[in-house]
Design a protein around this motif. Structure first.
Motif, PDB file in Angstrom:
ATOM      1  N   GLN A   1       0.845  -1.189   0.000  1.00  0.00           N
ATOM      2  CA  GLN A   1       0.000   0.000   0.000  1.00  0.00           C
ATOM      3  C   GLN A   1       0.882   1.242   0.000  1.00  0.00           C
ATOM      4  OE1 GLN A   1      -3.336   0.133   2.742  1.00  0.00           O
ATOM      5  NE2 GLN A   1      -3.054   2.327   3.011  1.00  0.00           N
ATOM      6  N   PRO A   2       1.089   1.847  -1.180  1.00  0.00           N
ATOM      7  CA  PRO A   2       1.916   3.053  -1.238  1.00  0.00           C
ATOM      8  C   PRO A   2       1.307   4.173  -0.394  1.00  0.00           C
ATOM      9  CG  PRO A   2       1.523   2.145  -3.430  1.00  0.00           C
ATOM     10  CD  PRO A   2       0.612   1.417  -2.494  1.00  0.00           C
TER      11      PRO A   2
ATOM     12  N   HIS B   1       5.940  -1.482   9.641  1.00  0.00           N
ATOM     13  CA  HIS B   1       6.701  -2.735   9.623  1.00  0.00           C
ATOM     14  C   HIS B   1       6.879  -3.222  11.060  1.00  0.00           C
ATOM     15  CE1 HIS B   1       7.895  -0.292   6.075  1.00  0.00           C
ATOM     16  NE2 HIS B   1       7.825  -1.443   5.432  1.00  0.00           N
ATOM     17  N   LEU B   2       5.840  -3.743  11.611  1.00  0.00           N
ATOM     18  CA  LEU B   2       5.859  -4.194  12.998  1.00  0.00           C
ATOM     19  C   LEU B   2       6.143  -5.685  13.075  1.00  0.00           C
ATOM     20  CD1 LEU B   2       2.712  -2.346  14.433  1.00  0.00           C
ATOM     21  CD2 LEU B   2       5.103  -1.804  14.923  1.00  0.00           C
TER      22      LEU B   2
ATOM     23  N   LEU C   1       6.491   0.527   1.443  1.00  0.00           N
ATOM     24  CA  LEU C   1       7.150   1.644   2.113  1.00  0.00           C
ATOM     25  C   LEU C   1       8.510   1.231   2.643  1.00  0.00           C
ATOM     26  CD1 LEU C   1       4.139   3.130   4.106  1.00  0.00           C
ATOM     27  CD2 LEU C   1       4.968   3.754   1.821  1.00  0.00           C
ATOM     28  N   PRO C   2       9.459   2.166   2.694  1.00  0.00           N
ATOM     29  CA  PRO C   2      10.797   1.836   3.208  1.00  0.00           C
ATOM     30  C   PRO C   2      10.751   1.585   4.713  1.00  0.00           C
ATOM     31  CG  PRO C   2      10.607   4.196   2.789  1.00  0.00           C
ATOM     32  CD  PRO C   2       9.367   3.566   2.220  1.00  0.00           C
ATOM     33  N   VAL C   3      11.682   0.759   5.153  1.00  0.00           N
ATOM     34  CA  VAL C   3      11.767   0.426   6.573  1.00  0.00           C
ATOM     35  C   VAL C   3      12.497   1.539   7.315  1.00  0.00           C
ATOM     36  CG1 VAL C   3      12.674  -1.221   8.248  1.00  0.00           C
ATOM     37  CG2 VAL C   3      11.737  -2.035   6.073  1.00  0.00           C
ATOM     38  N   GLU C   4      11.922   1.968   8.442  1.00  0.00           N
ATOM     39  CA  GLU C   4      12.576   2.962   9.300  1.00  0.00           C
ATOM     40  C   GLU C   4      13.430   2.221  10.329  1.00  0.00           C
ATOM     41  OE1 GLU C   4       9.935   5.773  11.025  1.00  0.00           O
ATOM     42  OE2 GLU C   4       8.757   6.008   9.203  1.00  0.00           O
ATOM     43  N   LYS C   5      14.715   2.467  10.288  1.00  0.00           N
ATOM     44  CA  LYS C   5      15.625   1.768  11.184  1.00  0.00           C
ATOM     45  C   LYS C   5      15.844   2.570  12.468  1.00  0.00           C
ATOM     46  CE  LYS C   5      18.094  -0.593   7.456  1.00  0.00           C
ATOM     47  NZ  LYS C   5      19.423  -0.865   6.825  1.00  0.00           N
ATOM     48  N   GLY C   6      15.998   1.849  13.561  1.00  0.00           N
ATOM     49  CA  GLY C   6      16.286   2.483  14.830  1.00  0.00           C
ATOM     50  C   GLY C   6      15.105   3.136  15.496  1.00  0.00           C
TER      51      GLY C   6
END
Length: 219
Positions: free
Chosen positions: A85-86, A139-140, A128-133
């Motif tokens: 889902q963009p 992205h759970l 969607l891109p993964v948010e790191k940190g």
């Protein structure tokens, strides 16, 4: 020989009360159940691996919209939902949010005991891109999910919940060590016997009562 046909009155009475399917369920005990669903067009995938599932039903009347469950258990299970889902780009002014007007649940549902033990849930938006940190809500990956509920009831505009403990960890290193909640919400009152949440070095504890005008009242 008893092959007589039901009377017209009996048939009409049955029709008037059978708009919903008649289901009978007293106990359900499942082990090692695997479910896979895929929609290649929508890029949606669901995987459910249930190691232990137990359900003890007291009563269920779909026509009267009443469900009474004695016990629900889910242990050592894994659920993953992967979808595409963009992110939506909003160009027009969004409409104002509707005010909360209270609960209006057309069912009478009660669960007396819920036990979740060592479960995992993955929720992944591959567009969607993964948010790191950081805790990434697109992205759970929750694991070690434990929950004990002693009583949960919802009926009309009343919600009553007694959560003895809820805890889990997330892949971002966020963890909820403890959540305890015992409260009752009605049309005009909120009674919090106990609310405690602890995550890392943060701790919040509340208790109290509140009264207010009807949540469904309009100005």
């Amino acid at each position: 020989e008893q092959n007589g046909k039901p009377s017209t009155q009996q048939s009409e009475a049955a029709d008037s009360t059978s708009s919903l399917p008649v289901l009978g369920l007293e106990e359900l005990d499942l082990k090692n159940v695997n479910v896979r669903y895929a929609d290649l067009t929508l890029k949606t995938y669901l995987t459910v691996d249930l190691k232990e599932v137990y359900l003890d039903m007291n009563s269920m009347d779909l026509a009267a919209r009443k469900v009474d469950i004695d016990n629900i258990e889910l242990k050592h299970s894994f659920i993953t939902y992967n979808f595409y889902q963009p992110e939506l780009r909003v160009t027009a002014q969004p409409a104002p949010a509707e005010p909360f007007t209270g609960l209006n649940i057309p069912w009478d549902v009660r669960v007396r005991d819920v036990n979740l033990e060592d479960n995992s849930v993955q929720y992944y938006n591959s567009a969607l891109p993964v948010e790191k940190g950081a805790l990434d809500f697109n992205h759970l990956w929750i694991f070690g999910l434990q929950c004990q509920v002693n009583n949960a009831m919802v009926s009309g505009n009343t919600l009553e919940v007694d959560v003895e403990n809820l805890s889990f960890q997330e892949k971002s290193d966020f963890s909820l060590q403890q959540l305890i909640a015992d409260f009752k919400l009605t049309e005009n009152t909120l009674a919090i016997d106990k609310f405690l949440i602890q995550s890392g070095s943060s701790r919040l504890e509340l208790a109290g009562d509140a009264t207010f005008a009807s949540l469904g009242a309009k100005d």
